[in-house]
Write an enzyme that holds these catalytic residues in place. Structure first.
Site, PDB file in Angstrom:
ATOM      1  N   LYS A   1     -24.869  -8.071  -3.532  1.00  0.00           N
ATOM      2  CA  LYS A   1     -23.428  -7.825  -3.663  1.00  0.00           C
ATOM      3  C   LYS A   1     -23.029  -7.344  -5.060  1.00  0.00           C
ATOM      4  O   LYS A   1     -22.064  -6.607  -5.224  1.00  0.00           O
ATOM      5  CB  LYS A   1     -22.641  -9.083  -3.316  1.00  0.00           C
ATOM      6  CG  LYS A   1     -22.776  -9.461  -1.845  1.00  0.00           C
ATOM      7  CD  LYS A   1     -21.451  -9.772  -1.221  1.00  0.00           C
ATOM      8  CE  LYS A   1     -21.540  -9.843   0.284  1.00  0.00           C
ATOM      9  NZ  LYS A   1     -22.461 -10.890   0.782  1.00  0.00           N
TER      10      LYS A   1
ATOM     11  N   GLU B   1     -11.673 -10.469  -1.575  1.00  0.00           N
ATOM     12  CA  GLU B   1     -11.742 -11.496  -0.538  1.00  0.00           C
ATOM     13  C   GLU B   1     -13.154 -12.072  -0.578  1.00  0.00           C
ATOM     14  O   GLU B   1     -14.070 -11.409  -1.028  1.00  0.00           O
ATOM     15  CB  GLU B   1     -11.470 -10.881   0.837  1.00  0.00           C
ATOM     16  CG  GLU B   1     -12.679 -10.239   1.532  1.00  0.00           C
ATOM     17  CD  GLU B   1     -13.293  -9.032   0.821  1.00  0.00           C
ATOM     18  OE1 GLU B   1     -12.570  -8.375   0.054  1.00  0.00           O
ATOM     19  OE2 GLU B   1     -14.494  -8.764   1.024  1.00  0.00           O
TER      20      GLU B   1
ATOM     21  N   SER C   1     -31.864  -9.782   1.465  1.00  0.00           N
ATOM     22  CA  SER C   1     -30.590  -9.485   0.812  1.00  0.00           C
ATOM     23  C   SER C   1     -30.189 -10.515  -0.240  1.00  0.00           C
ATOM     24  O   SER C   1     -29.461 -10.191  -1.180  1.00  0.00           O
ATOM     25  CB  SER C   1     -29.478  -9.349   1.857  1.00  0.00           C
ATOM     26  OG  SER C   1     -29.437 -10.495   2.690  1.00  0.00           O
TER      27      SER C   1
HETATM   28  C1  LIG Z   1     -22.718 -11.118   2.112  1.00  0.00           C
HETATM   29  C2  LIG Z   1     -24.155 -11.172   2.428  1.00  0.00           C
HETATM   30  C3  LIG Z   1     -24.697 -10.491   3.555  1.00  0.00           C
HETATM   31  C4  LIG Z   1     -23.855  -9.764   4.549  1.00  0.00           C
HETATM   32  O1  LIG Z   1     -23.141  -8.689   4.054  1.00  0.00           O
HETATM   33  P1  LIG Z   1     -23.562  -7.186   4.298  1.00  0.00           P
HETATM   34  O2  LIG Z   1     -22.407  -6.428   3.779  1.00  0.00           O
HETATM   35  O3  LIG Z   1     -23.773  -7.006   5.782  1.00  0.00           O
HETATM   36  O4  LIG Z   1     -24.800  -6.929   3.542  1.00  0.00           O
HETATM   37  C5  LIG Z   1     -26.064 -10.524   3.736  1.00  0.00           C
HETATM   38  N1  LIG Z   1     -26.877 -11.205   2.902  1.00  0.00           N
HETATM   39  C6  LIG Z   1     -26.393 -11.875   1.830  1.00  0.00           C
HETATM   40  C7  LIG Z   1     -27.354 -12.603   0.950  1.00  0.00           C
HETATM   41  C8  LIG Z   1     -25.027 -11.881   1.553  1.00  0.00           C
HETATM   42  O5  LIG Z   1     -24.568 -12.558   0.491  1.00  0.00           O
END
Ligand SMILES: *Cc1c(COP(=O)(O)O)cnc(C)c1O
Length: 392
Positions: A90, A112, A378
């Site tokens: 992010k 948000e 992610s």
């Molecule tokens: C917020 C988040 C997501 C989901 O958001 P996307 O916009 O679909 O990437 C996925 N993995 C993590 C670790 C997050 O913090």
């Protein structure tokens, strides 16, 4: 050749657009006019790249996970977004949009947040750039994500608990949009995923596309080729997935597999599997797939993972599914939990619950021994340890 990128009107196929209240038309138009030129300018790119390198810690490693590969009978590389500063992808987006806001002369940032990951990333960047920061968060989430709330406050942000609706992400987003309507002149709204009115989905995808730019170079180094056989990512709103696939979209040899949150099961009524279950509707300024009832009322989604607990999905991803460019697999809570433990024991990496969903898709695919798979982790699992322990 098919085109999977946004067109000049802000649409991906039939999805996207900018459905905003009258009062925001000028804001959105101002942003639409400005974002490409600024993002592509030398000055922006220099500042953005140097922060990504020295502050975020990029490039994030592309790691060949040998024991995981053995288990699934193919070659699996993990793109390690979990190693970024603040623990997820992010921050790539938050830094980019904050730099853009500053160049547009905005002094006040709003955001948000659901689980608090985007809120923490935004508060972090605002501390770094000395900007005022207000984060809207559903009261339910404020209570269940206490540590992230404290982090945001420590970073100097104001956290506003939202008490409308289910008091979760959807309601926080509505409240942030309301704030933006009241302060259109000085305020910039940093959206945390590839959702919202045009140009946000395209802008966020561009800012996250550093992920696939790095994958191309790193895979070339490891494998002598830039293209994997599979790219895999989880989808909440779609930003880490968009970043993972961005520079591969038009190469149809590369198969794209997206995992969405099945919750307790797609048919259980407790799910966030938007692409599977959603019907066309308008949510938060964009025409996309939305989980809704017969009357078009948005239904409350459910997932064990707060970051995937959203009743909509980015218009880019709705279109990729409609065009059959991407395969979308729902992964249930229990499958994600099992996969998180598996990665932890095989590779010594504790993934975020969101990322565990794409790991949970691995057993659903029939790999060949020489398939090369790139899967994006992610985020890291620190924030989810309590949930993991409760469900051991
Ligand atoms: C917020 C988040 C997501 C989901 O958001 P996307 O916009 O679909 O990437 C996925 N993995 C993590 C670790 C997050 O913090």
């Amino acid at each position: 050749m098919k085109n999977y990128q946004v067109n000049n009107e802000g649409y991906y196929g039939e999805f996207g657009g900018a459905y905003v209240p009258e009062i925001l038309h000028r804001c959105v138009e101002e942003l639409t006019k400005a974002y490409r030129d600024i993002l592509e300018s030398d000055g922006f790119q220099r500042e953005y790249d140097s922060l990504l390198r020295d502050y975020v810690g990029r490039p994030s490693p592309l790691y060949l996970a040998r024991r995981l590969s053995q288990t699934y009978g193919c070659k699996i590389y993990l793109k390690r977004e979990d190693l970024n500063h603040t623990g997820a992808h992010k921050i790539n987006n938050a830094i980019g949009q904050a730099l853009l806001a500053r160049r547009m002369g905005k002094t006040r940032i709003i955001a948000e947040t659901g689980a608090g990951q985007h809120g923490v990333a935004t508060a972090t960047v605002c501390a770094l750039l000395d900007m005022e920061c207000v984060v809207y968060m559903g009261k339910t989430d404020v209570e269940r994500q206490h540590v992230n709330v404290e982090k945001m406050k420590m970073l100097g942000a104001t956290v506003v608990p939202v008490t409308s609706g289910n008091m979760t992400l959807k309601d926080a987003t509505n409240e942030a949009i309301r704030d933006w309507c009241c302060h259109p002149a000085d305020t910039y709204y940093i959206i945390g995923s590839t959702v919202g009115p045009h140009p946000y989905p395209d802008m966020v995808a561009r800012l996250q596309s550093v992920i696939s730019r790095e994958i191309r170079a790193q895979l070339l180094e490891h494998e002598g080729r830039e293209c994997p056989d599979y790219l895999m990512a989880c989808v909440g709103g779609g930003s880490n997935a968009a970043g993972t696939i961005y520079h591969y979209l038009n190469d149809e040899r590369v198969k794209i597999v997206l995992a969405e949150a099945g919750g307790k099961g797609v048919e259980s009524g407790l799910t966030a599997a938007t692409i599977c279950l959603g019907r066309k509707g308008i949510l938060h300024g964009s025409k996309t797939l939305v989980i809704q009832d017969e009357d078009g009322q948005v239904e409350e989604p459910y997932s064990i993972s707060a970051g995937l607990d959203y009743p909509g999905v980015g218009p880019m991803h709705a279109n990729l599914a409609a065009q059959h460019r991407a395969t979308v697999l729902p992964v249930n809570d229990d499958e994600a939990l099992r996969a998180a433990y598996e990665l932890t024991r095989l590779e010594g990496i504790i993934p975020a619950l969101e990322s565990a969903h794409v790991l949970g898709a691995l057993p659903k695919i029939d790999f060949k021994p020489d398939d090369v798979v790139v899967l994006t982790v992610s985020g890291r699992g620190d924030k989810d340890i309590e949930t993991y322990l409760k469900n051991l």
